[in-house]
Scaffold this active site. Structure first.
Site, PDB file in Angstrom:
ATOM      1  N   HIS A 112       0.846  -1.194   0.000  1.00  0.00           N
ATOM      2  CA  HIS A 112       0.000   0.000   0.000  1.00  0.00           C
ATOM      3  C   HIS A 112       0.885   1.248   0.000  1.00  0.00           C
ATOM      4  O   HIS A 112       2.081   1.184   0.272  1.00  0.00           O
ATOM      5  CB  HIS A 112      -0.829   0.078   1.291  1.00  0.00           C
ATOM      6  N   GLU A 130       2.533  -0.849   4.391  1.00  0.00           N
ATOM      7  CA  GLU A 130       2.266   0.512   3.918  1.00  0.00           C
ATOM      8  C   GLU A 130       3.598   1.210   3.659  1.00  0.00           C
ATOM      9  O   GLU A 130       4.502   1.181   4.499  1.00  0.00           O
ATOM     10  CB  GLU A 130       1.485   1.309   4.974  1.00  0.00           C
ATOM     11  N   HIS A 172      -2.445  -3.063  -3.374  1.00  0.00           N
ATOM     12  CA  HIS A 172      -3.857  -2.881  -3.017  1.00  0.00           C
ATOM     13  C   HIS A 172      -4.684  -2.671  -4.282  1.00  0.00           C
ATOM     14  O   HIS A 172      -5.814  -3.132  -4.401  1.00  0.00           O
ATOM     15  CB  HIS A 172      -3.979  -1.667  -2.079  1.00  0.00           C
ATOM     16  N   ASP A 210      -3.606   2.341  -4.771  1.00  0.00           N
ATOM     17  CA  ASP A 210      -2.268   2.354  -4.195  1.00  0.00           C
ATOM     18  C   ASP A 210      -1.593   0.995  -4.350  1.00  0.00           C
ATOM     19  O   ASP A 210      -2.286  -0.014  -4.434  1.00  0.00           O
ATOM     20  CB  ASP A 210      -2.344   2.786  -2.717  1.00  0.00           C
TER      21      ASP A 210
HETATM   22 ZN   LIG Z   1      -4.093   0.522   0.489  1.00  0.00          ZN
END
Ligand SMILES: [Zn+2]
Length: 205
Positions: free
Chosen positions: A49, A131, A167, A177
């Site tokens: 992400h 992330e 994602h 993303d």
């Molecule tokens: Zn995401």
């Protein structure tokens, strides 16, 4: 040969890198936003992400605050739109490569939402979410790729990872993303993994 006095752990499969799903080289900050994985879950997917709060602003602590339900919703107009959101990821890689962990990889973090990949839905059940501090469409920094690659390699040593995707691939049309600025080829070269582990869309890119 291992010294005779070497301490043992309850879980014989834990290497020195991992302790109950926590990675030794990440800064641990526990999120309350997690749950158990289904008993039948085989954690074989890594989901990438991008995130920054407010979007495009780097270096603050808002992401860590969001993932620990500590974000002041009134601190920025953008936060109004995500007020009350309870989410988490397993990992967060800052622009300088600094690595944070919020949820044990043995547990289910809340990063994917409605999603489907390799014929299975509910990707939170059997994936590890990472992330990257960044913005969809923008580039990512060299230290982020270095941290990401060593993290993915360490994850794959401990979990039977067979797939890695963004994602945007597991929730197409709903999520974008990490976006077009993410260099999948560079990650692939760092990792040396089989192209078939990557989404078709990026395997040849
Ligand atoms: Zn995401």
């Amino acid at each position: 040969m291992a010294p005779a006095a070497m301490p043992t752990t309850d879980n014989a499969t834990d290497s020195g890198l991992w302790q109950a799903g926590w990675y030794r080289f990440a800064k641990a900050l526990r999120s309350p936003n997690f749950g158990p994985r289904p008993a039948s879950a085989q954690t074989d997917l890594i989901v990438l992400h991008s995130i920054s709060l407010p979007p495009g602003e780097y270096g603050g602590n808002a992401v860590q605050q969001l993932f620990t339900n500590q974000l002041d919703w009134d601190a920025h107009p953008y936060f109004q739109g995500i007020r009350g959101l309870e989410v988490s990821s397993h990992f967060y890689v800052r622009r300088n490569g600094e690595l944070w962990q919020f949820v044990s990889c043995d547990d289910r973090a809340w990063h994917a939402g409605v999603s489907s990949w390799r014929g299975r839905g509910n990707c939170n059940d059997d994936s590890i979410g990472i992330e990257l501090e960044g913005l969809e469409g923008e580039h990512f920094e060299a230290p982020q790729y270095e941290t990401l690659a060593s993290l993915c390699a360490a994850i794959a040593q401990h979990y039977a990872i067979a797939h890695i995707a963004g994602h945007e691939h597991i929730a197409p049309g709903r999520k974008q993303d990490p976006g077009s600025g993410f260099d999948w080829r560079l990650l692939r070269e760092h990792l040396g993994w089989n192209p078939r582990m990557f989404p078709e869309q990026v395997a040849q890119r």
